[in-house]
Scaffold this active site. Sequence first.
Site, short mmCIF file in Angstrom:
data_model
loop_
_atom_site.label_atom_id
_atom_site.label_comp_id
_atom_site.label_asym_id
_atom_site.label_seq_id
_atom_site.Cartn_x
_atom_site.Cartn_y
_atom_site.Cartn_z
N GLU A 103 0.81 -1.21 0.00
CA GLU A 103 0.00 0.00 0.00
C GLU A 103 0.85 1.27 0.00
O GLU A 103 0.49 2.27 -0.62
CB GLU A 103 -0.95 0.00 1.20
CG GLU A 103 -2.08 -1.02 1.08
CD GLU A 103 -1.66 -2.45 1.39
OE1 GLU A 103 -0.51 -2.64 1.89
OE2 GLU A 103 -2.44 -3.37 1.15
N HIS A 130 -10.99 -5.92 8.06
CA HIS A 130 -11.93 -5.72 6.96
C HIS A 130 -13.20 -5.01 7.40
O HIS A 130 -14.21 -5.05 6.71
CB HIS A 130 -12.30 -7.05 6.31
CG HIS A 130 -11.17 -7.74 5.64
ND1 HIS A 130 -10.14 -8.31 6.34
CD2 HIS A 130 -10.89 -7.94 4.33
CE1 HIS A 130 -9.27 -8.86 5.49
NE2 HIS A 130 -9.71 -8.64 4.27
#
Lengths: 107, 323
Positions: free
Chosen positions: B60, B129
Amino acid sequence: MTEFVFRLPDLAEGLEDAEIVEWRVKEGDRVELNQLLGEVQTSKAAVEIPSPRRGLVKTLHALPGDLVRVGEPLVTFEVEDSQPGVVGRVPQEAKPARRVHLRIRRD
Amino acid sequence: MAQLTLVQALNEALRHELREDPRTLVFGEDVGRLGGVFRVTDGLQEEFGERRVFDTPLAESAIVGSAIGLALAGWRPVCEIQFDGFSYPALDQVITNLAKYRGRTRGRAALPVTIRIPSGGGIGGPEHHGESPETYYAHTAGLKVVAPSGPAEGYQLLRAAIRDPDPVIFLEPKSRYWTKEEVDAAAAGRLGQARIVREGTHATLIAWGAMTARCLQAAEAAAEDGVELEVVDCRSLVPLDVDTLSASVRKTGRAVVVHEAPLTAGFGAEISARLMETIFRDLKAPVLRVTGYDIPYPAAAVEAAYLPDLDRILTAVQKVLDY
């Protein structure tokens, strides 16, 4: 409902095409994610093809013995608009329950 | 006008901007060949090619770092961080460079980068998540933070975010990805405007993202009891439309802020403070917050107990009515 076209992926490094050996599904079948669709023969190996989607098999674009080039349509599916992602599930939209009721003081 | 899910609406917005501006790029983990883990980028690589829509390594920090470099070179990057909990490895690039470039260069180099992050819980995902990271970004000056609540908002706000000259963190409410709504594909949105989504008189519910829909459900339930709740969707947290929020609460005199993120230093605290600063004399009760608990986001099996539900919202409403 929307259509999803599954194209023959590159199953091995630099593969150009593959021969359909057999289908394990037929047009009109409902299939689950990862259900076996059929088998193809590449220049390197026989490869089983799992379904990339859950849905209805609308069109099989080739017959056993046909050669399909990488990137050409293999199967067209009819899929629900609400397909879950790779992780998690689709939340249910049912009217939520509640126990608390409001009172307005009139003073 | 068409009925679209939020996933389809976001896909349309990306397609529109890729078509209109050849400098627009879309990249991230699995956004190209797979079309995104939620299919938001479905078909975009096929239509626009691998040079404009491409997959990145699972890194990321490198995704955002590349976006900064590409923006400096004149591109308009729209990158996807696959899930909220994976946005943290990129925080170094976001805080250290992305947010600071305009100031560092005294305005000579603005970075038109949009970072899309599927956010929030409610879909039964595993750890990492289901998080609501908005406060980290809102607290980093130099970023805009946008949190649409549904398909129409998502379409308009994503187009506005991509066109914005500065970095925008775009938080997509993943539990609303499959909601259908009429979407006007001609309408482009504007950042920094809240919206009254339901009018009422007794109290104001303030939310953004997935909690907007939960507040509308609470308002429907309250109406059955004869209580009319106004619901305001912030849409954008930075800039925050304090005028619309305070005008609503000035009218009703009472406010409850609802968010999924934990209570402590959650964005509800900022909204509460702004209301206190601007309309203190009009408040008939303290501003209350209904939020997630001060714990790491829990396992899927118990997430319904963590997320604000109708009973918790209505209990807070009763408290501000009784104050």
